[in-house]
Design a protein around this motif. Structure first.
Motif, PDB file in Angstrom:
ATOM      1  N   ARG A  22       0.829  -1.219   0.000  1.00  0.00           N
ATOM      2  CA  ARG A  22       0.000   0.000   0.000  1.00  0.00           C
ATOM      3  C   ARG A  22       0.860   1.265   0.000  1.00  0.00           C
ATOM      4  N   ILE A  23       1.934   1.253   0.776  1.00  0.00           N
ATOM      5  CA  ILE A  23       2.769   2.447   0.850  1.00  0.00           C
ATOM      6  C   ILE A  23       3.489   2.663  -0.481  1.00  0.00           C
ATOM      7  N   LEU A  24       3.896   1.583  -1.134  1.00  0.00           N
ATOM      8  CA  LEU A  24       4.513   1.710  -2.455  1.00  0.00           C
ATOM      9  C   LEU A  24       3.509   2.249  -3.472  1.00  0.00           C
ATOM     10  N   ASP A  25       2.277   1.764  -3.410  1.00  0.00           N
ATOM     11  CA  ASP A  25       1.237   2.267  -4.307  1.00  0.00           C
ATOM     12  C   ASP A  25       1.032   3.766  -4.122  1.00  0.00           C
ATOM     13  N   ALA A  26       1.015   4.209  -2.869  1.00  0.00           N
ATOM     14  CA  ALA A  26       0.829   5.639  -2.587  1.00  0.00           C
ATOM     15  C   ALA A  26       2.009   6.459  -3.103  1.00  0.00           C
ATOM     16  N   LEU A  27       3.216   5.937  -2.942  1.00  0.00           N
ATOM     17  CA  LEU A  27       4.393   6.646  -3.450  1.00  0.00           C
ATOM     18  C   LEU A  27       4.356   6.737  -4.973  1.00  0.00           C
ATOM     19  N   ALA A  67       1.662   6.682  -6.884  1.00  0.00           N
ATOM     20  CA  ALA A  67       0.578   7.596  -7.255  1.00  0.00           C
ATOM     21  C   ALA A  67       0.970   9.055  -7.039  1.00  0.00           C
ATOM     22  N   SER A  68       1.826   9.298  -6.076  1.00  0.00           N
ATOM     23  CA  SER A  68       2.234  10.676  -5.773  1.00  0.00           C
ATOM     24  C   SER A  68       3.227  11.234  -6.781  1.00  0.00           C
ATOM     25  N   HIS A  69       3.904  10.353  -7.512  1.00  0.00           N
ATOM     26  CA  HIS A  69       4.965  10.757  -8.450  1.00  0.00           C
ATOM     27  C   HIS A  69       6.044  11.580  -7.749  1.00  0.00           C
ATOM     28  N   THR A  70       6.302  11.266  -6.485  1.00  0.00           N
ATOM     29  CA  THR A  70       7.285  12.028  -5.719  1.00  0.00           C
ATOM     30  C   THR A  70       8.680  11.889  -6.326  1.00  0.00           C
ATOM     31  N   LYS A  71       9.410  12.940  -6.222  1.00  0.00           N
ATOM     32  CA  LYS A  71      10.815  12.959  -6.636  1.00  0.00           C
ATOM     33  C   LYS A  71      11.715  13.179  -5.425  1.00  0.00           C
ATOM     34  N   ASP A  72      11.131  13.137  -4.235  1.00  0.00           N
ATOM     35  CA  ASP A  72      11.853  13.366  -2.989  1.00  0.00           C
ATOM     36  C   ASP A  72      12.802  12.202  -2.725  1.00  0.00           C
ATOM     37  N   ALA A  73      14.095  12.436  -2.934  1.00  0.00           N
ATOM     38  CA  ALA A  73      15.101  11.379  -2.787  1.00  0.00           C
ATOM     39  C   ALA A  73      15.161  10.845  -1.356  1.00  0.00           C
ATOM     40  N   GLU A  74      14.949  11.718  -0.376  1.00  0.00           N
ATOM     41  CA  GLU A  74      14.983  11.263   1.021  1.00  0.00           C
ATOM     42  C   GLU A  74      13.806  10.357   1.341  1.00  0.00           C
ATOM     43  N   LEU A  75      12.661  10.625   0.755  1.00  0.00           N
ATOM     44  CA  LEU A  75      11.479   9.793   0.958  1.00  0.00           C
ATOM     45  C   LEU A  75      11.691   8.411   0.328  1.00  0.00           C
ATOM     46  N   LEU A  76      12.269   8.397  -0.852  1.00  0.00           N
ATOM     47  CA  LEU A  76      12.568   7.126  -1.507  1.00  0.00           C
ATOM     48  C   LEU A  76      13.652   6.354  -0.743  1.00  0.00           C
ATOM     49  N   LYS A  77      14.605   7.074  -0.189  1.00  0.00           N
ATOM     50  CA  LYS A  77      15.639   6.433   0.628  1.00  0.00           C
ATOM     51  C   LYS A  77      15.008   5.794   1.868  1.00  0.00           C
ATOM     52  N   LEU A  78      14.005   6.452   2.432  1.00  0.00           N
ATOM     53  CA  LEU A  78      13.337   5.935   3.622  1.00  0.00           C
ATOM     54  C   LEU A  78      12.573   4.649   3.327  1.00  0.00           C
ATOM     55  N   VAL A  79      11.840   4.599   2.227  1.00  0.00           N
ATOM     56  CA  VAL A  79      11.102   3.377   1.910  1.00  0.00           C
ATOM     57  C   VAL A  79      12.075   2.252   1.556  1.00  0.00           C
ATOM     58  N   ARG A  80      13.177   2.582   0.912  1.00  0.00           N
ATOM     59  CA  ARG A  80      14.201   1.576   0.641  1.00  0.00           C
ATOM     60  C   ARG A  80      14.769   1.053   1.954  1.00  0.00           C
ATOM     61  N   ILE A  83       6.475   8.112   6.192  1.00  0.00           N
ATOM     62  CA  ILE A  83       6.272   8.263   4.745  1.00  0.00           C
ATOM     63  C   ILE A  83       4.910   8.893   4.476  1.00  0.00           C
ATOM     64  N   ASN A  84       3.888   8.432   5.165  1.00  0.00           N
ATOM     65  CA  ASN A  84       2.556   9.011   4.983  1.00  0.00           C
ATOM     66  C   ASN A  84       2.532  10.488   5.350  1.00  0.00           C
ATOM     67  N   ARG A  85       3.208  10.846   6.405  1.00  0.00           N
ATOM     68  CA  ARG A  85       3.264  12.261   6.792  1.00  0.00           C
ATOM     69  C   ARG A  85       3.914  13.089   5.689  1.00  0.00           C
ATOM     70  N   ALA A  86       5.017  12.593   5.143  1.00  0.00           N
ATOM     71  CA  ALA A  86       5.701  13.306   4.071  1.00  0.00           C
ATOM     72  C   ALA A  86       4.816  13.414   2.829  1.00  0.00           C
ATOM     73  N   ARG A 136       1.561  13.502   2.781  1.00  0.00           N
ATOM     74  CA  ARG A 136       0.528  14.491   3.119  1.00  0.00           C
ATOM     75  C   ARG A 136       1.093  15.909   2.966  1.00  0.00           C
ATOM     76  N   MET A 137       2.327  16.112   3.406  1.00  0.00           N
ATOM     77  CA  MET A 137       2.953  17.435   3.311  1.00  0.00           C
ATOM     78  C   MET A 137       3.204  17.841   1.856  1.00  0.00           C
ATOM     79  N   GLU A 138       3.373  16.841   0.981  1.00  0.00           N
ATOM     80  CA  GLU A 138       3.542  17.120  -0.449  1.00  0.00           C
ATOM     81  C   GLU A 138       2.203  17.348  -1.143  1.00  0.00           C
ATOM     82  N   GLY A 139       1.102  17.165  -0.403  1.00  0.00           N
ATOM     83  CA  GLY A 139      -0.219  17.298  -0.979  1.00  0.00           C
ATOM     84  C   GLY A 139      -0.714  16.024  -1.639  1.00  0.00           C
ATOM     85  N   ALA A 140      -0.014  14.927  -1.405  1.00  0.00           N
ATOM     86  CA  ALA A 140      -0.401  13.637  -1.981  1.00  0.00           C
ATOM     87  C   ALA A 140      -1.273  12.869  -0.992  1.00  0.00           C
TER      88      ALA A 140
END
Length: 151
Positions: free
Chosen positions: A17-22, A24-37, A129-132, A134-138
């Motif tokens: 689910r968290i991967l699906d949300a990421l 869908a968000s099309h985030t480019k936030d490298a720190e967020l991707l580093k966190l899920v990794r 990750i969810n908080r981030a 939300r802060m991105e508007g996703a």
């Protein structure tokens, strides 16, 4: 054992689910991707310790190669944890595992506590990750256990 197995099913579901949300968000936030990794690699680290293998080759905080590679890692983790747990009996949960941390310190921890660490560690970071997101508007992913239990 039944509770741990159910909680592991939640972990596999929540990771997806968290991967699906990421995605869908099309985030480019490298720190967020580093966190899920980090979550995926930490699952891998603990699994290798449970299997009696050295885990020091895994880098917990590297840049992410992309969500596809992370999803593949989560899927491989789920398959390997499922196989490991399939052969594990209730009485084995209190067996002590000896291992070295990523910085070389020696520890002994029960299988039960290692599995609980995996479960709680992932949930903690999915919240971050969810908080981030939300802060991105996703749209954040609903990953609470109760949501999973209602399926």
């Amino acid at each position: 054992m039944k509770t741990i197995l159910r909680m592991m099913d939640h972990l596999y579901w929540a990771d997806g689910r968290i991967l699906d949300a990421l995605e869908a968000s099309h985030t480019k936030d490298a720190e967020l991707l580093k966190l899920v990794r980090h979550v995926a690699v930490a699952e891998q680290v603990w699994l290798s310790r449970l299997q009696g293998k050295d885990s020091t080759q895994y880098a917990l905080w590297e840049e992410a190669e992309g969500l596809t590679a992370i999803r593949q890692l989560f899927e491989a983790n789920a398959e390997q944890y499922h196989s490991y747990l399939e052969e594990l009996g209730e009485s084995a949960l209190d067996q002590m595992i000896s291992y070295s941390s990523q910085n070389g310190r020696s520890f002994q921890t029960s299988i039960r506590d290692i599995l609980l660490q995996v479960l709680l560690h992932g949930q903690y970071h999915r919240g971050q990750i969810n908080r981030a997101l939300r802060m991105e508007g996703a749209e954040p992913a609903p990953v609470d256990y109760i949501t999973f239990s209602r399926l």
